[in-house]
Write a protein that holds these residues in place. Structure first.
Motif, short mmCIF file in Angstrom:
data_model
loop_
_atom_site.label_atom_id
_atom_site.label_comp_id
_atom_site.label_asym_id
_atom_site.label_seq_id
_atom_site.Cartn_x
_atom_site.Cartn_y
_atom_site.Cartn_z
N LYS A 176 0.13 16.00 6.09
CA LYS A 176 1.29 16.52 5.37
C LYS A 176 2.04 15.35 4.75
O LYS A 176 2.12 14.29 5.33
N ARG A 177 2.61 15.57 3.58
CA ARG A 177 3.32 14.52 2.86
C ARG A 177 4.58 14.12 3.62
O ARG A 177 5.34 14.96 4.08
N ASN A 185 -3.56 20.14 -2.08
CA ASN A 185 -4.73 20.58 -1.33
C ASN A 185 -5.39 19.40 -0.60
O ASN A 185 -6.53 19.06 -0.88
N PRO A 186 -4.68 18.76 0.35
CA PRO A 186 -5.31 17.64 1.06
C PRO A 186 -6.42 18.12 2.00
O PRO A 186 -6.32 19.19 2.58
N ALA A 187 -7.48 17.36 2.08
CA ALA A 187 -8.61 17.71 2.94
C ALA A 187 -8.25 17.49 4.41
O ALA A 187 -7.47 16.61 4.75
N LEU A 188 -8.83 18.30 5.28
CA LEU A 188 -8.62 18.14 6.71
C LEU A 188 -9.19 16.81 7.19
O LEU A 188 -8.56 16.07 7.94
N VAL A 189 -10.39 16.47 6.75
CA VAL A 189 -11.03 15.20 7.09
C VAL A 189 -11.10 14.36 5.81
O VAL A 189 -11.68 14.80 4.83
N GLY A 190 -10.48 13.20 5.83
CA GLY A 190 -10.47 12.35 4.65
C GLY A 190 -9.41 12.73 3.64
O GLY A 190 -9.51 12.38 2.47
N GLY A 191 -8.36 13.39 4.07
CA GLY A 191 -7.33 13.86 3.16
C GLY A 191 -6.21 12.89 2.87
O GLY A 191 -5.22 13.25 2.25
N ALA A 192 -6.35 11.64 3.33
CA ALA A 192 -5.31 10.64 3.09
C ALA A 192 -5.98 9.31 2.73
O ALA A 192 -6.84 8.83 3.45
N GLY A 193 -5.56 8.75 1.62
CA GLY A 193 -6.13 7.48 1.17
C GLY A 193 -5.09 6.38 1.13
O GLY A 193 -4.01 6.57 0.57
N VAL A 194 -5.38 5.23 1.74
CA VAL A 194 -4.51 4.06 1.64
C VAL A 194 -4.91 3.34 0.36
O VAL A 194 -6.05 2.91 0.22
N PHE A 233 0.82 -1.21 0.00
CA PHE A 233 0.00 0.00 0.00
C PHE A 233 0.85 1.26 0.00
O PHE A 233 2.00 1.25 0.42
N ARG A 234 0.22 2.34 -0.43
CA ARG A 234 0.83 3.66 -0.34
C ARG A 234 -0.22 4.63 0.18
O ARG A 234 -1.42 4.35 0.13
N LEU A 235 0.24 5.74 0.71
CA LEU A 235 -0.67 6.77 1.20
C LEU A 235 -0.74 7.87 0.15
O LEU A 235 0.28 8.41 -0.25
N LYS A 236 -1.96 8.16 -0.30
CA LYS A 236 -2.16 9.16 -1.36
C LYS A 236 -2.98 10.32 -0.81
O LYS A 236 -4.06 10.11 -0.27
N PRO A 237 -2.47 11.56 -0.93
CA PRO A 237 -3.24 12.72 -0.48
C PRO A 237 -4.53 12.88 -1.30
O PRO A 237 -4.54 12.63 -2.50
N GLN A 238 -5.61 13.29 -0.63
CA GLN A 238 -6.90 13.45 -1.27
C GLN A 238 -7.43 14.86 -1.00
O GLN A 238 -7.37 15.30 0.14
N PRO A 239 -7.92 15.62 -1.94
CA PRO A 239 -8.08 15.26 -3.33
C PRO A 239 -6.77 15.26 -4.11
O PRO A 239 -6.64 14.59 -5.11
N ASP A 240 -5.74 16.04 -3.65
CA ASP A 240 -4.44 15.98 -4.31
C ASP A 240 -3.38 16.47 -3.34
O ASP A 240 -3.68 16.95 -2.24
N GLU A 241 -2.12 16.36 -3.75
CA GLU A 241 -1.00 16.68 -2.87
C GLU A 241 -0.96 18.15 -2.46
O GLU A 241 -0.57 18.49 -1.35
#
Length: 136
Positions: free
Chosen positions: A132-133, A80-89, A70-78
């Motif tokens: 944060k990345r 501008n990550p969301a405060l809640v739900g800003g990281a996707g496995v 797995f990798r961690l992907k910023p959501q919606p993008d690197e």
């Protein structure tokens, strides 16, 4: 309030319970995120991985194996990550893992929250910053 944290109902539906496992706290600690930075399907993917290790492989969840799959992907993008739900496995390669499906749309999940006791070993407290990345 001290001793409490926010919990999203879809997280509980997907296997997150408190106090959380050492593995889960290790994952969010390594990536320097909070539990609410994750999306519900990310909680599900992590729960499935832990269950696979413990119930089928009969090993403790192995963090290096998790990072390989797995990798961690910023959501919606690197930028501008969301405060809640800003990281996707996300899976790196579906051919290397179990075949399963998740709900593709969970719109409105942010509104399904409640407070729950955050007993020891507890999750880190809330702040107002998005994930944060972290270079891995």
């Amino acid at each position: 309030m001290t001793g409490e944290t926010v919990m999203f109902a879809p997280f509980a539906d997907r296997g997150l319970a408190l106090p959380s496992s050492n593995f889960f706290r290790g994952v969010i600690g390594f990536y320097k995120i909070k539990h609410y930075h994750l999306q519900p399907n990310s909680v599900l993917r992590t729960s499935i991985f832990v269950h696979l290790c413990e119930a089928f492989l009969e090993i403790r969840p192995h963090f290096n194996l998790f990072r390989h799959l797995f990798r961690l992907k910023p959501q919606p993008d690197e930028r501008n990550p969301a405060l809640v739900g800003g990281a996707g496995v996300q899976l790196r390669d579906k051919a290397l893992y179990l075949e399963y499906t998740t709900l593709s749309s969970l719109s409105g999940w942010h509104g399904q929250w409640f407070y729950i006791g955050n007993h020891q070993p507890s999750l880190l407290g809330r702040d107002n910053s998005p994930p944060k990345r972290r270079e891995c």
